[in-house]
Design a protein around this motif. Structure first.
Motif, PDB file in Angstrom:
ATOM      1  N   PHE A 105       1.615  -4.196   7.993  1.00 57.62           N
ATOM      2  CA  PHE A 105       0.328  -4.266   8.670  1.00 57.62           C
ATOM      3  C   PHE A 105      -0.224  -5.672   8.479  1.00 57.62           C
ATOM      4  O   PHE A 105      -0.371  -6.137   7.344  1.00 57.62           O
ATOM      5  CB  PHE A 105      -0.637  -3.227   8.103  1.00 57.62           C
ATOM      6  N   ARG A 114      -7.724  -7.645   9.039  1.00 56.95           N
ATOM      7  CA  ARG A 114      -7.617  -6.361   8.344  1.00 56.95           C
ATOM      8  C   ARG A 114      -8.243  -6.409   6.950  1.00 56.95           C
ATOM      9  O   ARG A 114      -8.681  -5.392   6.435  1.00 56.95           O
ATOM     10  CB  ARG A 114      -6.154  -5.906   8.259  1.00 56.95           C
ATOM     11  N   ARG A 137       6.430   0.074   7.413  1.00 55.39           N
ATOM     12  CA  ARG A 137       5.797  -0.831   8.363  1.00 55.39           C
ATOM     13  C   ARG A 137       5.041  -1.936   7.625  1.00 55.39           C
ATOM     14  O   ARG A 137       4.623  -1.751   6.484  1.00 55.39           O
ATOM     15  CB  ARG A 137       4.820  -0.066   9.250  1.00 55.39           C
ATOM     16  N   ALA A 183       1.941   6.761   9.080  1.00 52.45           N
ATOM     17  CA  ALA A 183       2.830   7.367   8.079  1.00 52.45           C
ATOM     18  C   ALA A 183       3.107   8.829   8.414  1.00 52.45           C
ATOM     19  O   ALA A 183       4.227   9.318   8.234  1.00 52.45           O
ATOM     20  CB  ALA A 183       2.215   7.246   6.690  1.00 52.45           C
ATOM     21  N   SER A 213       0.180  -6.467   4.519  1.00 47.00           N
ATOM     22  CA  SER A 213       0.468  -5.346   3.635  1.00 47.00           C
ATOM     23  C   SER A 213       1.759  -4.654   4.048  1.00 47.00           C
ATOM     24  O   SER A 213       1.923  -4.262   5.210  1.00 47.00           O
ATOM     25  CB  SER A 213      -0.672  -4.325   3.647  1.00 47.00           C
ATOM     26  N   GLU A 263      -5.534   4.011   9.648  1.00 43.26           N
ATOM     27  CA  GLU A 263      -4.447   3.716  10.590  1.00 43.26           C
ATOM     28  C   GLU A 263      -3.095   3.829   9.886  1.00 43.26           C
ATOM     29  O   GLU A 263      -2.128   4.359  10.457  1.00 43.26           O
ATOM     30  CB  GLU A 263      -4.611   2.315  11.165  1.00 43.26           C
ATOM     31  N   MET A 264      -3.024   3.345   8.650  1.00 51.04           N
ATOM     32  CA  MET A 264      -1.781   3.455   7.879  1.00 51.04           C
ATOM     33  C   MET A 264      -1.380   4.912   7.703  1.00 51.04           C
ATOM     34  O   MET A 264      -0.210   5.275   7.868  1.00 51.04           O
ATOM     35  CB  MET A 264      -1.953   2.806   6.505  1.00 51.04           C
ATOM     36  N   ASP A 308       0.856  -1.190   0.000  1.00 53.82           N
ATOM     37  CA  ASP A 308       0.000   0.000   0.000  1.00 53.82           C
ATOM     38  C   ASP A 308       0.888   1.235   0.000  1.00 53.82           C
ATOM     39  O   ASP A 308       1.910   1.282   0.705  1.00 53.82           O
ATOM     40  CB  ASP A 308      -0.927   0.014   1.213  1.00 53.82           C
ATOM     41  N   ASP A 354      -8.035  -0.828   7.031  1.00 52.91           N
ATOM     42  CA  ASP A 354      -7.228  -0.156   8.051  1.00 52.91           C
ATOM     43  C   ASP A 354      -6.391   0.980   7.453  1.00 52.91           C
ATOM     44  O   ASP A 354      -5.365   1.360   8.010  1.00 52.91           O
ATOM     45  CB  ASP A 354      -6.307  -1.161   8.755  1.00 52.91           C
ATOM     46  N   HIS A 355      -6.831   1.542   6.326  1.00 54.86           N
ATOM     47  CA  HIS A 355      -6.026   2.556   5.643  1.00 54.86           C
ATOM     48  C   HIS A 355      -5.892   3.853   6.440  1.00 54.86           C
ATOM     49  O   HIS A 355      -4.875   4.538   6.340  1.00 54.86           O
ATOM     50  CB  HIS A 355      -6.602   2.827   4.252  1.00 54.86           C
ATOM     51  N   ALA A 398       3.722  -1.388   3.784  1.00 59.09           N
ATOM     52  CA  ALA A 398       3.330  -0.011   3.491  1.00 59.09           C
ATOM     53  C   ALA A 398       4.539   0.868   3.170  1.00 59.09           C
ATOM     54  O   ALA A 398       5.597   0.750   3.796  1.00 59.09           O
ATOM     55  CB  ALA A 398       2.553   0.574   4.660  1.00 59.09           C
TER      56      ALA A 398
END
Length: 234
Positions: free
Chosen positions: A80, A85, A78, A137, A93, A132-133, A15, A129-130, A95
């Protein structure tokens, strides 16, 4: 492949969290999801890693397929992997995040998946959970920007101090004192003042500056005190 009792297939994906600076505002690049579940909702640029790809290759391919953007520097930050999720199948994923000059890359954007820039405080609801990403970030970006003058790479060849302050305020989502910011910035000895002024923002205008590349590596550590109390942002 040998199967073990209770073994579950786990997919690997990437992602891409792309932050952009348009000269005054920090924005986030999102696309409309083209698959169920949650088709049509806003999403980061993501996709599965092909068997012949490295994660970096997959991130670059996915970004180009979803938005048309090429040659964007992205940094892995990171993995995930919460079991729930992805509601379809267990997926890890990897990221990546990047911060780019929107004006430099604007012409590369395609209409595929309807990529759109959003202000960080006007970000829509995201799939899975985008959100949270994006939050993690932002913390990583703030950490790096406090330790290295990476944000200078987003500026045009000549820029004003108000523009640079707007960039830092956008990344940290806070207001800095104008006089203190300008004083700390000029004390680094890394800016070269030009004779020209930007008069679009005010009648008085603001002088343009350039980064002194000859002393960049020698003096860049002076930027470590540019952000007051950086620990509170992490």
């Amino acid at each position: 492949m040998q199967q073990y009792p209770g073994q579950q297939r786990i997919l690997a994906a990437v992602d891409c969290i792309i932050f952009g600076f348009d000269g005054w505002n920090i924005k986030l690049l999102l696309v409309e999801r083209d698959l169920d579940p949650e088709k049509g909702k806003w999403s980061l640029m993501g996709g599965f890693i092909h068997s012949s790809e490295s994660p970096e290759d997959a991130a670059n391919r996915v970004l180009e397929e979803r938005t048309g953007l090429k040659n964007v520097y992205m940094e892995q930050f990171r993995v995930f992997g919460k079991p729930d999720r992805d509601p379809v199948e267990r997926t890890l994923s990897i990221a990546y995040f990047a911060l780019i000059d929107i004006q430099q890359y604007e012409k590369q954007l395609t209409d595929a998946n309807h990529p759109e820039w959003f202000l960080l405080d006007e970000m829509p609801d995201l799939v899975f959970d985008h959100a949270e990403m994006v939050a993690i970030a932002k913390k990583q970006l703030r950490y790096k920007a406090a330790l290295h003058p990476i944000l200078f790479q987003l500026l045009p060849e000549r820029f004003t101090i108000p523009q640079l302050q707007a960039l830092y305020e956008g990344v940290y989502q806070t207001d800095f004192d104008d006089r203190n910011f300008s004083r700390k910035l000029l004390s680094t000895g890394l800016l070269v003042k030009l004779a020209e002024k930007d008069k679009q923002s005010s009648k008085k205008g603001a002088f343009y500056y350039q980064l002194d590349q000859s002393n960049y590596e020698k003096k860049f550590e002076k930027f470590l005190n540019l952000v007051p109390n950086p620990d509170k942002f992490f």
